[in-house]
Scaffold this motif. Structure first.
Motif, PDB file in Angstrom:
ATOM      1  N   LYS A 178      11.600  12.134 -29.220  1.00 10.52           N
ATOM      2  CA  LYS A 178      11.752  13.513 -29.564  1.00 10.52           C
ATOM      3  C   LYS A 178      11.986  14.835 -28.865  1.00 10.52           C
ATOM      4  CE  LYS A 178       8.901  15.917 -32.947  1.00 10.52           C
ATOM      5  NZ  LYS A 178       8.591  17.776 -31.775  1.00 10.52           N
ATOM      6  N   SER A 179      11.494  14.627 -27.552  1.00 10.68           N
ATOM      7  CA  SER A 179      11.994  15.338 -27.007  1.00 10.68           C
ATOM      8  C   SER A 179      13.204  15.138 -25.779  1.00 10.68           C
ATOM      9  CB  SER A 179      10.160  14.603 -25.470  1.00 10.68           C
ATOM     10  OG  SER A 179      10.212  13.806 -25.113  1.00 10.68           O
ATOM     11  N   GLN A 180      13.873  13.783 -25.814  1.00  7.85           N
ATOM     12  CA  GLN A 180      15.009  13.982 -25.267  1.00  7.85           C
ATOM     13  C   GLN A 180      16.050  14.970 -26.901  1.00  7.85           C
ATOM     14  OE1 GLN A 180      16.178   9.864 -25.984  1.00  7.85           O
ATOM     15  NE2 GLN A 180      13.748   8.860 -24.364  1.00  7.85           N
ATOM     16  N   ILE A 181      15.210  14.416 -27.754  1.00  7.83           N
ATOM     17  CA  ILE A 181      16.680  15.530 -28.911  1.00  7.83           C
ATOM     18  C   ILE A 181      16.165  16.758 -28.482  1.00  7.83           C
ATOM     19  CG2 ILE A 181      15.561  15.631 -31.160  1.00  7.83           C
ATOM     20  CD1 ILE A 181      17.577  13.578 -32.599  1.00  7.83           C
ATOM     21  N   GLU A 182      15.596  16.935 -28.084  1.00  5.79           N
ATOM     22  CA  GLU A 182      15.141  18.552 -28.331  1.00  5.79           C
ATOM     23  C   GLU A 182      15.702  19.182 -26.651  1.00  5.79           C
ATOM     24  OE1 GLU A 182      10.645  18.451 -28.418  1.00  5.79           O
ATOM     25  OE2 GLU A 182      10.829  19.223 -30.936  1.00  5.79           O
ATOM     26  N   ARG A 183      15.637  18.257 -25.665  1.00  9.06           N
ATOM     27  CA  ARG A 183      15.774  19.205 -24.844  1.00  9.06           C
ATOM     28  C   ARG A 183      17.949  18.571 -24.955  1.00  9.06           C
ATOM     29  NH1 ARG A 183      13.115  15.363 -21.295  1.00  9.06           N
ATOM     30  NH2 ARG A 183      14.702  13.905 -21.513  1.00  9.06           N
ATOM     31  N   ARG A 184      18.424  17.666 -25.750  1.00  4.50           N
ATOM     32  CA  ARG A 184      19.779  17.974 -25.987  1.00  4.50           C
ATOM     33  C   ARG A 184      20.314  18.469 -26.755  1.00  4.50           C
ATOM     34  NH1 ARG A 184      21.465  13.258 -29.471  1.00  4.50           N
ATOM     35  NH2 ARG A 184      23.989  14.295 -30.939  1.00  4.50           N
ATOM     36  N   ILE A 185      19.378  19.884 -27.300  1.00  7.08           N
ATOM     37  CA  ILE A 185      20.015  20.147 -28.633  1.00  7.08           C
ATOM     38  C   ILE A 185      19.468  21.816 -27.183  1.00  7.08           C
ATOM     39  CG2 ILE A 185      18.777  22.500 -30.067  1.00  7.08           C
ATOM     40  CD1 ILE A 185      18.057  19.818 -31.916  1.00  7.08           C
ATOM     41  N   GLU A 186      18.342  21.872 -26.492  1.00  2.00           N
ATOM     42  CA  GLU A 186      17.994  22.787 -25.731  1.00  2.00           C
ATOM     43  C   GLU A 186      19.538  23.335 -25.276  1.00  2.00           C
ATOM     44  OE1 GLU A 186      16.262  26.309 -24.706  1.00  2.00           O
ATOM     45  OE2 GLU A 186      16.017  24.999 -25.985  1.00  2.00           O
ATOM     46  N   THR A 187      20.071  21.931 -24.023  1.00  2.00           N
ATOM     47  CA  THR A 187      20.901  22.063 -23.342  1.00  2.00           C
ATOM     48  C   THR A 187      22.312  22.826 -24.557  1.00  2.00           C
ATOM     49  OG1 THR A 187      20.270  20.079 -22.719  1.00  2.00           O
ATOM     50  CG2 THR A 187      21.727  20.771 -21.378  1.00  2.00           C
ATOM     51  N   VAL A 188      22.490  22.044 -24.724  1.00  2.00           N
ATOM     52  CA  VAL A 188      23.575  22.145 -25.544  1.00  2.00           C
ATOM     53  C   VAL A 188      23.516  23.551 -26.047  1.00  2.00           C
ATOM     54  CG1 VAL A 188      25.136  21.662 -27.561  1.00  2.00           C
ATOM     55  CG2 VAL A 188      24.204  19.987 -26.309  1.00  2.00           C
ATOM     56  N   LYS A 189      22.297  23.990 -26.496  1.00  2.00           N
ATOM     57  CA  LYS A 189      22.479  25.924 -26.795  1.00  2.00           C
ATOM     58  C   LYS A 189      23.156  27.173 -25.927  1.00  2.00           C
ATOM     59  CE  LYS A 189      19.213  26.969 -30.627  1.00  2.00           C
ATOM     60  NZ  LYS A 189      17.500  26.884 -31.083  1.00  2.00           N
ATOM     61  N   GLN A 190      22.435  26.272 -24.337  1.00  3.46           N
ATOM     62  CA  GLN A 190      22.882  27.055 -23.412  1.00  3.46           C
ATOM     63  C   GLN A 190      24.383  26.831 -22.970  1.00  3.46           C
ATOM     64  OE1 GLN A 190      20.052  26.239 -20.156  1.00  3.46           O
ATOM     65  NE2 GLN A 190      18.623  26.495 -21.079  1.00  3.46           N
ATOM     66  N   ILE A 191      24.518  25.703 -23.005  1.00  7.81           N
ATOM     67  CA  ILE A 191      26.104  26.092 -23.098  1.00  7.81           C
ATOM     68  C   ILE A 191      26.611  26.562 -24.262  1.00  7.81           C
ATOM     69  CG2 ILE A 191      27.969  23.918 -22.364  1.00  7.81           C
ATOM     70  CD1 ILE A 191      26.215  22.280 -21.787  1.00  7.81           C
ATOM     71  N   HIS A 192      26.387  26.414 -25.084  1.00  8.20           N
ATOM     72  CA  HIS A 192      27.213  27.777 -25.939  1.00  8.20           C
ATOM     73  C   HIS A 192      26.986  28.832 -25.945  1.00  8.20           C
ATOM     74  CE1 HIS A 192      27.612  29.702 -30.077  1.00  8.20           C
ATOM     75  NE2 HIS A 192      28.866  28.439 -29.378  1.00  8.20           N
TER      76      HIS A 192
END
Ligand SMILES: Nc1nc2c(ncn2[C@@H]2O[C@H](COP(=O)(O)OP(=O)(O)OP(=O)(O)O)[C@@H](O)[C@H]2O)c(=O)[nH]1
Ligand SMILES: [Mg+2]
Length: 642
Positions: free
Chosen positions: A584-598
């Motif tokens: 769960k925390s991996q998936i949330e981190r992934r979303i957060e990162t992609v958001k920031q890059i977006h």
């Protein structure tokens, strides 16, 4: 005391200490990485405590005057340059004697008065009541005072026959006891019921405990000794004497108390010096010793190598005088080698497998979690590296995909939570069916039938019902645990298929050890009840004591079964629970990162650097875990299915 034995026991202690250090390091790692859970922490603390308290118990059991105490003196106390423990013709050691070292107390002998036999408490519980014992301090600097203090284990007292009878130490029908009546009509009984000796000897400091026992008569009158103390010894040295050969009462002790109840058995054919004859060539003497060893091995149904011919007396003498030739001839080296090469390593193996059972799965799960995170980091690294130089639309698609993954995952977790509720309820029911209340219910049934008649027939009837009910209960629990395992396996499979988790299958619950304990008790009860000496109504005192001992032993077995089931339950779901949390925390981190890059495509380089650093850190952590796994010598019991 040979260097080899000392070395082996010392190595064993070091190994145990290193193991404790490794387990503590693991606990520190859990805390450092924020993954310590209260339940797991408790298990680790309990395990370390068990390892710290672990002792290697060697019991010396035989008919009186076979040389048990002489052998203990020769093996462990020859540095005294005299006999430390009293050894003499006739009955000498009058009460079971435990010799150990407990550094928190000064050296002592504690003696439990024989009159405590009137009390209900077991010796095990009386050990906690130090006020009940007579304590003599041991002055280890004075050999004379030491020897004088040790003499107390041989103390007797004369009492009228009725008193001996009331204590359950006299039976009018026992022909062996008749010639023990003194001229004034009294009889000699042991002054003490049990002795504890705290003595700072190097082997005892390393965790060895020696249990010296008196002959058959005393064995029969203290059921706790035969029902729990001897079976819980790691190894039994059974002594026979060359001059008497294997007698009927030797065989009674062997069959009744040792053969089926102890895993590591050594037969020591003592007093070999009786055959030494200066007028005969040594090879003739040696052939005749060899023949006796063979005959003994056959009678006791033991492998030939487990029967050792020695002279304890000459060994003690040789050690005191520093006579190497005599020491060699005494044969005691073979006993020391057997202890060093077989008994100590076997004990280490037992401890190793219990540690693996207790936390091997937990450390293995930590390794899995690290591997999972490592592969997630690698995956993300690959994805982000591919993004360098791409536009925001591509990033947007990646974000949508990550969010869709998250939703799908949350659905799986939701339906798993329902299964988990069922598993937890079933688990509670399983533990309750091994609890004190259930045991009391089973015991009440057997108690009702025994209280009508304190005879061996009554005992046999009531015990058959007790063992039958208890075994049935264990069968039910195995069945129930099988159903729980079905649910757990299905949950693991689902996460594996849908989200790529490691495919694990928890081991099945095994109550083999407690069941074996139960069967041992049943066998001892049958033997006790079929023994012609016990089939007298006057024996009701003995029957009552024996029954008390059985109940205590059965309670311990149920406690063991409950503890094993509890460990099993916890170990079954823990790895999955931590994988769920980590994912769960991996998936949330992934979303957060992609958001920031977006939002800011410039963040990409920074994130890639972060991931490279994280990857290096995880590889380092994995090294720590692998080191721990190597030290506990464990392969995680939760293996892959494929
Ligand atoms: N000749 C000979 N005598 C021995 C040997 N070992 C022990 N004895 C003698 O046998 C007698 C009994 O020895 P213990 O050590 O008291 O025997 P035990 O088995 O402890 O006997 P209990 O304490 O009465 O149960 C003593 O007199 C010893 O000196 C031996 O190897 N050779
Ligand atoms: Mg003795």
């Amino acid at each position: 005391m040979t260097a080899q034995l000392l070395n082996e026991v010392e190595n064993f202690r070091h190994w145990r200490e290193n193991l404790i250090t490794a387990i503590n390091a693991y606990q520190a790692w859990l805390v450092r990485t924020g993954t310590a859970e209260p339940q797991q922490t408790q298990r680790i603390i309990d395990l370390v405590e068990t390892l710290r308290k672990d002792r290697l118990i060697l019991a010396f059991v035989a008919e009186f005057s076979r040389g048990k105490t002489e052998l203990i003196n020769a093996l462990f106390f020859s540095d005294f340059k005299q006999r430390l423990l009293p050894s003499d013709v006739g009955r000498t050691t009058m009460c079971p004697t435990e010799i150990f070292y407990e550094p928190s107390d000064p050296p002592y002998i504690r003696l439990l008065p024989i009159e405590t036999r009137f009390r209900e408490e077991s010796i095990a519980s009386l050990k906690r009541l130090t006020g009940e014992w007579k304590e003599l301090p041991l002055d280890i600097d004075s050999h004379e005072k030491m020897v004088a203090a040790m003499r107390s284990v041989a103390q007797k007292k004369s009492v009228p026959i009725q008193d001996a009878k009331a204590l359950g130490l006299w039976d009018d029908n026992d022909p062996d006891l008749k010639d023990m009546v003194n001229a004034n009509g009294t009889v000699d009984i042991p002054a003490w019921r049990h002795a504890l000796i705290n003595y700072p000897h190097p082997l005892l400091k390393d965790g060895l405990v020696i249990l010296d026992t008196p002959g058959l008569n005393a064995l029969g009158t203290e059921p706790e000794l035969t029902l729990s103390m001897i079976p819980s010894a790691h190894a039994v040295l059974f002594l026979l004497a060359m001059d008497t050969g294997v007698t009927k009462s030797d065989m009674v002790i062997w069959h009744k108390y040792i053969q089926k109840f102890v895993t590591h058995r050594l037969a020591v054919l003592n007093k070999a010096d009786i055959l030494w004859d200066d007028l005969k060539p040594w090879h003739e003497i040696s052939t005749s010793i060899h023949r006796q060893v063979e005959a003994t091995a056959q009678l006791l149904e033991l492998p030939f190598v487990n029967v050792l011919a020695i002279s304890a007396q000459k060994a003690l003498l040789a050690k005191i005088r520093g006579d190497r030739a005599l020491l060699e001839k005494s044969g005691i080296g073979s006993v020391e080698a057997m202890l060093a090469e077989n008994i100590v390593p076997a004990k280490q193996q037992i401890l190793r497998s219990s540690v693996t059972k207790e936390i091997g799965g937990m450390v293995g799960a930590s390794e899995h979690a690290l591997n999972n995170e490592l592969s997630a980091v690698r995956h993300e690294l690959k994805e982000l590296t591919a993004l360098t130089g791409k536009n925001r639309d591509v990033v947007r698609k990646l974000l949508d995909k990550a969010q869709a993954d998250k939703m799908f995952y949350e659905q799986t977790v939701k339906s798993f939570n329902i299964t988990r509720g069922v598993i937890s309820q079933q688990g509670k029911a399983l533990l309750a069916s091994l609890g004190q209340a259930k045991l009391d219910e089973i015991l009440d049934k057997s108690r009702n039938s025994i209280e009508r008649s304190w005879t061996t027939t009554g005992l046999l009837r009531s015990m058959q019902s007790l063992f039958g009910n208890a075994t049935q209960q264990f069968d039910k629990i195995h069945h129930h645990a099988g159903q729980i395992k079905g649910l757990v396996d299905a949950a693991y499979r689902r996460f594996h298929e849908q989200h790529g988790f490691a495919e694990l299958s928890p081991p099945a619950l095994s109550l083999a050890a407690p069941l074996q304990g139960l069967q041992g008790l049943a066998q001892q009860t049958t033997d006790f009840c079929n023994d012609p000496v016990n089939i007298m109504t006057e024996k009701s005192f003995l029957v009552r004591k024996f029954y008390g001992g059985l109940v205590t032993a059965a309670e311990a077995i149920f406690e063991q079964a409950q503890a094993e089931s509890e460990t099993w339950l916890r170990a079954s779901l823990t790895p999955l629970m931590s994988q769920i949390r980590d994912y769960k925390s991996q998936i949330e981190r992934r979303i957060e990162t992609v958001k920031q890059i977006h939002d800011n495509i410039d963040n990409l380089e920074l994130r890639i650097d972060d991931l490279i650093a994280r990857q290096a850190d995880l590889l380092k952590q994995r090294e720590i875990i692998e080191e721990i796994l190597a030290q506990i010598g464990a392969h995680p019991p939760m293996g892959r299915n494929t």
